[in-house]
Design an enzyme around this catalytic site. Structure first.
Site, PDB file in Angstrom:
ATOM      1  N   ILE A   7      -5.388 -11.692  -4.182  1.00 49.20           N
ATOM      2  CA  ILE A   7      -5.810 -11.808  -5.583  1.00 49.20           C
ATOM      3  C   ILE A   7      -5.270 -10.613  -6.351  1.00 49.20           C
ATOM      4  O   ILE A   7      -5.301  -9.479  -5.862  1.00 49.20           O
ATOM      5  CB  ILE A   7      -7.354 -11.921  -5.662  1.00 49.20           C
ATOM      6  CG1 ILE A   7      -7.796 -13.220  -4.962  1.00 49.20           C
ATOM      7  CG2 ILE A   7      -7.836 -11.887  -7.106  1.00 49.20           C
ATOM      8  CD1 ILE A   7      -9.280 -13.443  -4.939  1.00 49.20           C
ATOM      9  N   GLU A   8      -4.753 -10.878  -7.545  1.00 49.99           N
ATOM     10  CA  GLU A   8      -3.924  -9.887  -8.227  1.00 49.99           C
ATOM     11  C   GLU A   8      -4.652  -8.605  -8.608  1.00 49.99           C
ATOM     12  O   GLU A   8      -4.008  -7.579  -8.843  1.00 49.99           O
ATOM     13  CB  GLU A   8      -3.247 -10.501  -9.462  1.00 49.99           C
ATOM     14  CG  GLU A   8      -4.217 -10.836 -10.582  1.00 49.99           C
ATOM     15  CD  GLU A   8      -3.518 -11.320 -11.848  1.00 49.99           C
ATOM     16  OE1 GLU A   8      -2.565 -12.109 -11.748  1.00 49.99           O
ATOM     17  OE2 GLU A   8      -3.934 -10.908 -12.944  1.00 49.99           O
ATOM     18  N   GLY A   9      -5.956  -8.628  -8.663  1.00 49.83           N
ATOM     19  CA  GLY A   9      -6.692  -7.398  -8.958  1.00 49.83           C
ATOM     20  C   GLY A   9      -6.525  -6.345  -7.872  1.00 49.83           C
ATOM     21  O   GLY A   9      -6.933  -5.194  -8.053  1.00 49.83           O
TER      22      GLY A   9
END
Lengths: 319, 257, 319, 257
Positions: free
Chosen positions: B52-54
């Site tokens: 997940i890009e976070g």
């Protein structure tokens, strides 16, 4: 920025060279820390979206009525909306701006950008991250394959290069050296050594990229504790200009492991905008930003129980 | 007339989940893509790694407490690693991320996506959208990309006003010519059917229709001519176990309604 | 490397794309892990100098009589000397090679390099670090100001570029994508998720740069423990091909917090070389590398007391 | 004739330590430079931050347990931060490191350093030296650089065979012309005196002589003509407190002998 291009590594380095890199005292109040921001500065905020946003510093900057700021943040959230409505920003540099899926596209952002009042310079998330990384490294650009072919190439003036090693086309994203970094961290000592738990976002690069680094911390810890866990330190004290104690300093945004974002508060805020547009944000500014004289007074607006509830939710998630 | 067994979002999540393979890494957006990826983990791809890009690797999403954004504790629950955001995208640039799995946007016949601005002047748009976020990076850098979207005429336009995330650009080999040496939008999963792109022109092509959907329905909801695969298949309707697993993941129906 | 240039990011990416990125089982023996190294490979070793060197893997590779390797390591120590005398390397790529100040310039290195038997391709410490960082990022080069003007520019073929943003001259150092990374870490789970204490050196970049990643770990921990401290993970499991349990896996080099390097052992090793040249290293190989069939047998050559002494010294230093 | 009050290494450490200022960051090599920096911390620069290339910030070096290398626990004792090695050098490239403080090597009249190879053929040298390590980076990237070295004729050569670490290259503005926009070798501290470089030609210049040292002694130990400052000063001899502090830091006389 005094006229220098945001990627001018020579000028950015000269500014650092003239600054004392002291391991001495950095402890400050939020108010005094924020006084180091000047009208016209390019300000990069750490965290991402509604995570570890330096909200106490943002509110204080608004209280001090700064003007003509360029706000840079990869995913912008309510802090960007408040800055727009308060008239503090003349430009935003970002990859995305709204609050989050359930609340739809930001009406405040649309109003300010579609009218041309606040230009939104868009980069891809990685490209903007690489701009900070280039600056942290002290170089004027970094090569990447992202953004190639897209219309984002034309927005911020990205260049391309034929790679001298492989002959391939590469995008070169220019460094971004902000005047000021605003960061919120879990722990710091009085000398500015900062430690972060959970996802680190881009804070370490942003601290290295900026000329002035202002930090709020959930907790001020003794230096001896930093030295017991040196591999947890993300930002060394000599990089930091001021560090202020601000528990719940990201609130109503989240701080990993300590409190969840207050989604109810977001809901009320957006409902008010849906009902009366940016006037609702003006009222919100009066109540939550200009009204409380200090960060402590701000927190009193929510009360201990509300904060404890959010802390409990965080504990459940990281437990 | 009986009530449909599933909502459009449920159909999308089920059809999306079937596209994912075990022993792969999936760079997933929040909302329906994340739900679909979690469904795949529960059903046929237990060794699928969510990214997940976070800055989150391999979280265990808690049913009923689905994340609202890619940057929050709900998305990070019990992760095995929390790298920085830039580092996470660089995993994709290096080639570690097999599949980008992202949600809807304005999409054109060559798979280009617009989440930036509608109108002719970027600096004074008619409608300003939130922006790329990580979408451009995911579409530029993952080995393959699957787009999940509601199929509506306003979303499927001949040419997007602004290419936020590059599909096949002007078609043919123009994506590669622009320097995008790797990756491609391999699949568009909509509420009407499964689509890919024809190998030469790189124009959107219908591969399969969902139960009860006709070619005419696709044409009516698409703002340009859609190519047809030599043989247009019919997808299997969502199975009971798919729907029940899915509903257990989002009991509040935050994203399934 | 199959003929591809070390900076060919296209070829390096294709190799990764064909590899399953599984979160499944990676647990292996040191012997089976080392079997993945092939003659002719470019092998990068983690740690730095006598810190966290993957010695158990290096010894097993020598036991398996690998040949024509290119060894890459920023500061090379005894592992490089053993590889040279064993005839395992046809080239070394490094910024510095010897053991440490008290033991002077490496006689083994001098003998092999001055005779032209093993070319030593020298880069500055940062430049070599940036080569790994470029590869980790998936790009063919990174810009830097280091090495400019020096004769190191001509050794490895660094290029220069006139910066399209600023007009300044920059060095572009080419990426280095090794075939194999050899790493030693503090903790890993059976799925290959790795955690490192203390200084991280360049291991995270090396893991991302390589096509095959082989790891030894002081301790194999349950996955649940990794998930309790995800912000300590440096290398994700899907990057790793094999992980083997090897307590004291860096010995006689150090592992931060766990055991100090055995300086007495270095002293005896160097004294033997001073007395009888590289023949002494041949004897050393027989005794400490080819002799013991396993890592456990190797450790028995030292005995529990010696290892406990080194562990105690480490505890004093990090306490 | 009485025994000298201090060894050459002690003289070097004391004279070196006097060059360092408070509220600065010092990128120090192990051995005499590190000793000298620790002496400065104890004496006149308590807020000096030590940075060590192994990835160590602000360690508290323990007397009697001095590090042998830049990559070991003795160098990292009670540090405030342990960044990666590449990150540490990038602090210098970005401009965070005020002073590079490194040990001896072959040095020429323009301050170029050779720690790589003696002989004409790099690939088959007469004498292969250990190599740059971080020296090239420190000399290229720190705001200023102070070199500490024994003053011997074999070390002070007209032109080094190989420029491992760039001083002023061919003199004049050739360093800047090569792209080294920042930093410079500001000072060479030897066992005979203090040296800098003349502002125009960038040739080694004698600024001060240590107690009892003559200009002739300098000429005898230098393989090229040394410029003289308009007024060559005399350094103050090592004071009692300097020597006693220093000896307390290295009671084993590992580096002071």
């Amino acid at each position: 920025m005094a006229g220098a291009a945001p990627w001018d590594f020579r000028e950015a380095r000269r500014r650092l060279e003239t600054k004392p890199k002291s391991s001495g005292e950095k402890l400050s109040s939020v108010e005094d820390a924020a006084l180091r921001v000047r009208d016209g500065d390019t300000v990069a905020a750490g965290g991402c979206l509604f995570s570890r946003t330096p909200m106490a510093l943002v509110r204080e900057i608004l209280r001090q009525r700064r003007r003509r700021l360029t706000l840079v943040r990869n995913l912008m959230c309510t802090e960007g909306e408040l800055m727009m409505v308060a008239g503090a920003v003349e430009k935003v540099v970002t990859a995305w701006m709204s609050i989050g899926l359930p609340w739809g596209v930001s009406k405040i952002m649309r109003e300010h950008v579609e009218s041309g009042r606040v230009p939104l310079e868009e980069w891809s998330h990685l490209a903007l991250g690489l701009r900070f990384h280039a600056a942290a490294m002290g170089v004027p650009f970094l090569p990447t394959l992202t953004m190639l072919g897209s219309d984002l190439m034309g927005v911020g003036g990205t260049q391309t290069l034929r790679c001298p090693y492989t002959g391939e086309t590469l995008a070169l994203v220019p460094a971004l050296f902000p005047d000021v970094a605003l960061l919120h961290v879990h722990r710091a000592d009085r000398f500015g050594n900062c430690q972060i738990d959970g996802y680190p976002h881009m804070d370490a690069d942003i601290a290295r990229a900026a000329s002035t680094v202002l930090v709020t911390a959930e907790e001020i810890i003794p230096e001896a504790e930093v030295r017991r866990h040196p591999d947890r330190t993300a930002i060394p004290g000599f990089m930091v200009d001021a560090v202020a104690h601000a528990p719940f300093g990201s609130f109503p945004h989240e701080c990993y492991g300590l409190y969840e974002a207050d989604f109810d508060h977001f809901g009320e805020y957006v409902a008010a905008i849906d009902a009366s547009g940016s006037r609702a944000v003006g009222d919100y500014l009066d109540r939550f930003v200009y009204g409380p004289a200090t960060h402590a007074e701000y927190l009193e607006r929510f009360g201990r129980e509300r904060l404890a509830r959010q802390a409990g939710r965080a504990r459940e998630l990281v437990g | 007339m009986t009530a449909p067994r599933y909502t459009p979002a449920e159909l999308l999540a089920v059809m999306g989940s079937r596209q994912l393979r075990d022993d792969t890494t999936v760079f997933a957006g929040v909302g329906v893509p994340l739900l679909a990826a979690v469904l795949a983990q529960h059903r046929h791809a237990p060794r699928l790694t969510l990214v997940i890009e976070g800055g989150i690797i391999a979280p265990r999403i808690e049913p009923g407490r689905l994340p609202i954004s890619t940057n929050e504790m709900r998305a990070a629950r019990h992760a095995t690693m929390l790298p920085g955001i830039t580092d996470t995208f660089l995993l994709a640039q290096r080639g570690f991320l097999d599949c980008g799995f992202i949600g809807g946007a304005q999409i054109d016949r060559h798979g280009n996506l617009n989440t930036s601005a509608i109108g002719r002047d970027y600096w004074k748009p008619t409608v300003r959208l939130p922006g790329s976020g990580g979408a451009n990076d995911i579409v530029s850098l993952c080995k393959e990309v699957i787009v999940l979207t509601l199929h509506e005429r306003r979303r499927f336009v001949e040419t997007v006003d602004f290419v936020t995330s590059p599909g096949y650009l002007a078609g043919g080999d123009s994506r590669q010519q622009a320097g995008l040496l790797f990756g491609r939008v391999s699949r568009v999963v909509t509420t009407l059917g499964l689509f890919s792109f024809d190998p030469d022109d790189k124009r959107l092509r219908l591969d399969a229709l969902h139960p009860g959907v006709t070619r005419d329905a696709v044409a009516a909801e698409t703002g340009f001519e859609v190519l047809m695969a030599e043989r247009v298949e019919a997808t299997e309707p969502p199975a009971e176990d798919e729907l029940s697993l899915l509903r257990a993941i989002d009991p509040e129906r935050r994203f399934l309604a």
